[in-house]
Design a protein around this motif. Structure first.
Motif, PDB file in Angstrom:
ATOM      1  N   MET A   6     -35.870  50.849  -6.189  1.00  0.00           N
ATOM      2  CA  MET A   6     -35.116  51.887  -6.883  1.00  0.00           C
ATOM      3  C   MET A   6     -34.152  51.288  -7.903  1.00  0.00           C
ATOM      4  SD  MET A   6     -33.230  55.345  -5.498  1.00  0.00           S
ATOM      5  CE  MET A   6     -34.487  55.845  -4.344  1.00  0.00           C
ATOM      6  N   ARG A   7     -33.629  50.099  -7.603  1.00  0.00           N
ATOM      7  CA  ARG A   7     -32.747  49.437  -8.566  1.00  0.00           C
ATOM      8  C   ARG A   7     -33.504  49.126  -9.861  1.00  0.00           C
ATOM      9  NH1 ARG A   7     -30.356  45.964  -5.152  1.00  0.00           N
ATOM     10  NH2 ARG A   7     -32.041  44.491  -5.459  1.00  0.00           N
TER      11      ARG A   7
ATOM     12  N   LYS B  20     -31.987  55.670 -21.324  1.00  0.00           N
ATOM     13  CA  LYS B  20     -31.007  56.733 -21.531  1.00  0.00           C
ATOM     14  C   LYS B  20     -29.861  56.251 -22.421  1.00  0.00           C
ATOM     15  CE  LYS B  20     -29.104  60.521 -19.146  1.00  0.00           C
ATOM     16  NZ  LYS B  20     -28.540  61.173 -17.957  1.00  0.00           N
TER      17      LYS B  20
ATOM     18  N   VAL C  37     -27.825  50.564  -4.991  1.00  0.00           N
ATOM     19  CA  VAL C  37     -28.033  51.909  -5.526  1.00  0.00           C
ATOM     20  C   VAL C  37     -27.394  52.915  -4.574  1.00  0.00           C
ATOM     21  CG1 VAL C  37     -29.710  53.606  -6.316  1.00  0.00           C
ATOM     22  CG2 VAL C  37     -30.197  51.173  -6.593  1.00  0.00           C
TER      23      VAL C  37
ATOM     24  N   TYR D  50     -34.513  53.263 -16.335  1.00  0.00           N
ATOM     25  CA  TYR D  50     -34.161  54.622 -16.717  1.00  0.00           C
ATOM     26  C   TYR D  50     -32.842  54.642 -17.490  1.00  0.00           C
ATOM     27  CZ  TYR D  50     -32.542  59.458 -16.211  1.00  0.00           C
ATOM     28  OH  TYR D  50     -32.053  60.708 -16.455  1.00  0.00           O
ATOM     29  N   ARG D  51     -31.853  53.923 -16.955  1.00  0.00           N
ATOM     30  CA  ARG D  51     -30.539  53.875 -17.613  1.00  0.00           C
ATOM     31  C   ARG D  51     -30.640  53.236 -18.997  1.00  0.00           C
ATOM     32  NH1 ARG D  51     -27.452  57.402 -15.492  1.00  0.00           N
ATOM     33  NH2 ARG D  51     -27.113  57.185 -13.274  1.00  0.00           N
TER      34      ARG D  51
ATOM     35  N   GLN E  98     -34.012  49.844  -1.667  1.00  0.00           N
ATOM     36  CA  GLN E  98     -33.025  49.405  -2.664  1.00  0.00           C
ATOM     37  C   GLN E  98     -33.657  48.691  -3.858  1.00  0.00           C
ATOM     38  OE1 GLN E  98     -29.804  49.419  -3.468  1.00  0.00           O
ATOM     39  NE2 GLN E  98     -29.040  50.710  -1.822  1.00  0.00           N
TER      40      GLN E  98
ATOM     41  N   TYR F 200     -40.349  59.008  -7.337  1.00  0.00           N
ATOM     42  CA  TYR F 200     -39.770  59.601  -6.130  1.00  0.00           C
ATOM     43  C   TYR F 200     -39.987  61.106  -5.997  1.00  0.00           C
ATOM     44  CZ  TYR F 200     -37.738  55.065  -6.256  1.00  0.00           C
ATOM     45  OH  TYR F 200     -37.606  53.716  -6.310  1.00  0.00           O
TER      46      TYR F 200
ATOM     47  N   SER G  18     -38.321  59.072 -12.747  1.00  0.00           N
ATOM     48  CA  SER G  18     -38.086  59.824 -11.513  1.00  0.00           C
ATOM     49  C   SER G  18     -39.418  60.143 -10.831  1.00  0.00           C
ATOM     50  CB  SER G  18     -37.289  61.096 -11.773  1.00  0.00           C
ATOM     51  OG  SER G  18     -38.065  62.047 -12.437  1.00  0.00           O
TER      52      SER G  18
ATOM     53  N   CYS H 264     -32.635  65.005 -13.670  1.00  0.00           N
ATOM     54  CA  CYS H 264     -33.542  64.002 -13.156  1.00  0.00           C
ATOM     55  C   CYS H 264     -32.923  63.467 -11.875  1.00  0.00           C
ATOM     56  CB  CYS H 264     -33.706  62.898 -14.186  1.00  0.00           C
ATOM     57  SG  CYS H 264     -34.531  61.444 -13.548  1.00  0.00           S
ATOM     58  N   PHE H 265     -33.754  63.243 -10.881  1.00  0.00           N
ATOM     59  CA  PHE H 265     -33.313  62.724  -9.592  1.00  0.00           C
ATOM     60  C   PHE H 265     -32.421  61.493  -9.759  1.00  0.00           C
ATOM     61  CE2 PHE H 265     -34.778  59.108  -6.934  1.00  0.00           C
ATOM     62  CZ  PHE H 265     -34.107  59.415  -5.767  1.00  0.00           C
ATOM     63  N   LEU H 266     -32.761  60.638 -10.706  1.00  0.00           N
ATOM     64  CA  LEU H 266     -32.024  59.381 -10.879  1.00  0.00           C
ATOM     65  C   LEU H 266     -30.625  59.606 -11.462  1.00  0.00           C
ATOM     66  CD1 LEU H 266     -35.061  57.342 -12.179  1.00  0.00           C
ATOM     67  CD2 LEU H 266     -33.889  56.946 -10.008  1.00  0.00           C
TER      68      LEU H 266
ATOM     69  N   GLU I 295     -25.544  52.302  -9.846  1.00  0.00           N
ATOM     70  CA  GLU I 295     -25.556  50.977  -9.248  1.00  0.00           C
ATOM     71  C   GLU I 295     -24.118  50.557  -9.049  1.00  0.00           C
ATOM     72  OE1 GLU I 295     -28.475  48.415 -11.257  1.00  0.00           O
ATOM     73  OE2 GLU I 295     -27.542  46.746 -10.154  1.00  0.00           O
TER      74      GLU I 295
ATOM     75  N   LEU J 151     -41.701  63.310 -14.355  1.00  0.00           N
ATOM     76  CA  LEU J 151     -40.930  62.755 -15.471  1.00  0.00           C
ATOM     77  C   LEU J 151     -40.996  61.227 -15.403  1.00  0.00           C
ATOM     78  CD1 LEU J 151     -37.672  64.935 -15.323  1.00  0.00           C
ATOM     79  CD2 LEU J 151     -39.597  65.172 -16.900  1.00  0.00           C
TER      80      LEU J 151
ATOM     81  N   VAL K 204     -36.206  50.634 -11.036  1.00  0.00           N
ATOM     82  CA  VAL K 204     -36.500  51.891 -11.732  1.00  0.00           C
ATOM     83  C   VAL K 204     -35.239  52.446 -12.386  1.00  0.00           C
ATOM     84  CG1 VAL K 204     -37.251  54.280 -11.400  1.00  0.00           C
ATOM     85  CG2 VAL K 204     -38.462  52.439 -10.237  1.00  0.00           C
ATOM     86  N   LEU K 205     -34.136  52.445 -11.641  1.00  0.00           N
ATOM     87  CA  LEU K 205     -32.879  52.998 -12.154  1.00  0.00           C
ATOM     88  C   LEU K 205     -32.415  52.243 -13.403  1.00  0.00           C
ATOM     89  CD1 LEU K 205     -30.595  55.090 -11.705  1.00  0.00           C
ATOM     90  CD2 LEU K 205     -29.431  53.380 -10.302  1.00  0.00           C
ATOM     91  N   ARG K 206     -32.560  50.919 -13.382  1.00  0.00           N
ATOM     92  CA  ARG K 206     -32.136  50.122 -14.547  1.00  0.00           C
ATOM     93  C   ARG K 206     -32.947  50.462 -15.785  1.00  0.00           C
ATOM     94  NH1 ARG K 206     -31.038  44.155 -11.790  1.00  0.00           N
ATOM     95  NH2 ARG K 206     -29.058  44.781 -10.822  1.00  0.00           N
TER      96      ARG K 206
END
Lengths: 342, 342
Positions: free
Chosen positions: B156-157, B167, A146, B163-164, B153, B128, B125, A134-136, A141, B122, B159-161
């Motif tokens: 994406m922060r 996960k 990011v 996603y994490r 930033q 993007y 992700s 996955c891109f992410l 962080e 997915l 989204v990343l949070r």
């Protein structure tokens, strides 16, 4: 734009081409073919955005006044089976060959028009976009920012720099397509614009173009219902007119033209490639087999024996991309083409 | 794994289902259908990687012992037209509905098995990966480090949070497919594994599944040559057996099952959805039109009038995703299903 005029008188014909010219009046290629090709553009409307692409393309070609320009086509074209498309026939292609080749052309100073299937692989971003990661997963962080994770920094920096360099020099023009119809209209338009570049233009036709399509007159408006036809689906497709001839003779008479031949049966690869050369009188067919296409390809050219390009076991182990060998060999031939055209 | 046993005796039939059970012995659904479905798995070999997916899936289901689990299917299945596939029929679907829905399920505490077309969108992700922006356009070099550009930033922060978080809690299992055959085998296997979750399991079948395919006995080994068949291509496809019945009755008898109906003709949407409900006796069909699918959908359920879910003009302007309305409404029904199954 003149797309249907006679063969420009400035074009010198080689022996092979003269033979081909005679062949063309023979019954194997009846006048009906000519009409089919004309009819195609009359009966299949251009995409609405075509004028905008043409504008971008003209500007790009002007900008690269005396340099070399390559049109790389990449990815598969689709054939819609319904007018409001739910189903379509697609050609297997992630766009790897095209996207990878484009990078090596850029690194060799070419301006690249990248006519690609939308969402297929793009030069540079290909290294990340279709990975199973996955891109992410490349991101983390760090103090609320990011950033790219440490283990990917070095490789991504290299890729990003090359991408920025190409972008800053306006070396790369991205033109998308999805359907066979969008592809054919755009190819014709770009080719005619590229006439001003004469032999400096190179056509590297790596896209997987559909051989069959459903003409607009026969295409159903709505989604085909699964009960139709007594629970069976019979599809009746027409051949897509072969436009390579037209490309060689009228759309881009001064350019060097390379087509690709992908087969799955090694027995017929060379003969199919030779057939294409004879039929379209262009300069080079790059042949490859689906199974081995990342490790070996073959250059088939008029009047000389074919040349195989293969990765060594060591190169395969190192992850060398075969395009790093294909492109220099291609450029050598393009240089000869330019010389010979003087 | 028992995939062909009798209907489990614990299952209570609703009035509609009892009627359906009677219908099934009537000539409109002859015994041949049953045999076709059995034959399918006998004649179409499972993908080699299936055991590995089953292992991952069993572990995942065990890990989420008493919580709710949703199987989201997403993206289109392909139908190969050749054995060494160059051409295939595809179904229009980027996987937007499935990927977006999966995010809202995750945020509502569901464990998500995401059975998706490889390289389709997915969860997370998706923001993007298929943008017309090149992935690298989000990046910049800052003191030799590759970081996300300042303007991207914040988003994406966020989204990343998310996603994490998903996960880190092992809330998301990604299972890929490409062909209709891989999809059907994996669906069956996952369904049977999900039996242990009983009514806590929810099936959210958003994938665009092919209705027609070419059985292995008729599929050509090599690329279809464009000269074949007098320059025309006639394709003769068989209907894909309808497995939803089997899913409802045998593979996942305790689960709540939601199917999707995508049409282009608004005149037939509701009737096709009702037909599916009657035929398969499941709990909910979510209907949508290709043209308006991002702004309105309709819930079609047994014995009650249909319920439309529509974005307001303001919501459309704000960029509200319709899945943020679909998922809570779906979860409400799943809660009722669990209650009713006690």
């Amino acid at each position: 734009m003149d797309t249907s005029g006679p063969v420009p008188p400035t074009r010198r014909l080689s022996t092979g081409e003269r033979e081909q010219a005679i062949d063309r009046s023979a019954p194997v290629l009846p006048p009906a073919l000519e009409i089919d090709e004309n009819n195609y553009f009359e009966n299949n409307a251009p995409p609405e955005y075509l004028d905008e692409l043409a504008r971008q393309c003209e500007e790009f070609v002007k900008m690269h006044g005396t340099g070399r320009i390559v049109l790389v086509t990449s990815g598969g074209t689709t054939v819609p089976l319904e007018n409001q498309t739910v189903r379509f026939i697609d050609n297997f292609s992630a766009g790897t060959r095209g996207a990878t080749s484009a990078e090596y052309f850029l690194e060799n100073g070419y301006a690249v028009i990248f006519l690609h299937r939308q969402f297929s692989l793009l030069p540079y971003s290909r290294h990340y976009s279709h990975s199973t990661n996955c891109f992410l997963d490349f991101m983390e962080e760090n103090d609320g920012q990011v950033v790219v994770s440490q283990q990917y920094q070095q490789q991504m920096r290299t890729v990003l720099r090359k991408y920025r360099a190409a972008k800053d020099r306006n070396q790369l023009l991205l033109l998308p397509f999805t359907t066979i119809n969008q592809y054919l209209h755009t190819l014709r338009t770009v080719s005619v614009i590229l006439q001003s570049a004469g032999p400096r233009a190179l056509f590297y036709l790596a896209a997987a173009v559909s051989d069959f399509f459903i003409p607009p007159s026969r295409i159903p408006e709505h989604k085909i219902q699964s009960k139709a036809g007594g629970n069976k689906l019979i599809m009746d497709l027409d051949p897509v007119p072969k436009f390579l001839n037209r490309l060689v003779e009228r759309w881009a008479p001064g350019a060097m033209i390379i087509s690709f031949k992908l087969e799955t049966d090694s027995e017929i690869l060379i003969s199919k490639a030779r057939q294409a050369l004879e039929r379209y009188s262009h300069q080079l067919v790059i042949g490859n087999l689906l199974q081995t296409r990342k490790n070996e390809i073959v250059f088939v050219e008029p009047e000389v024996p074919e040349t195989w390009i293969r990765l060594s076991d060591e190169q395969i182990k190192d992850g060398t991309e075969i395009e790093s060998l294909i492109i220099p060999a291609t450029i050598e031939r393009h240089t000869a083409w330019i010389e010979q055209s003087k």
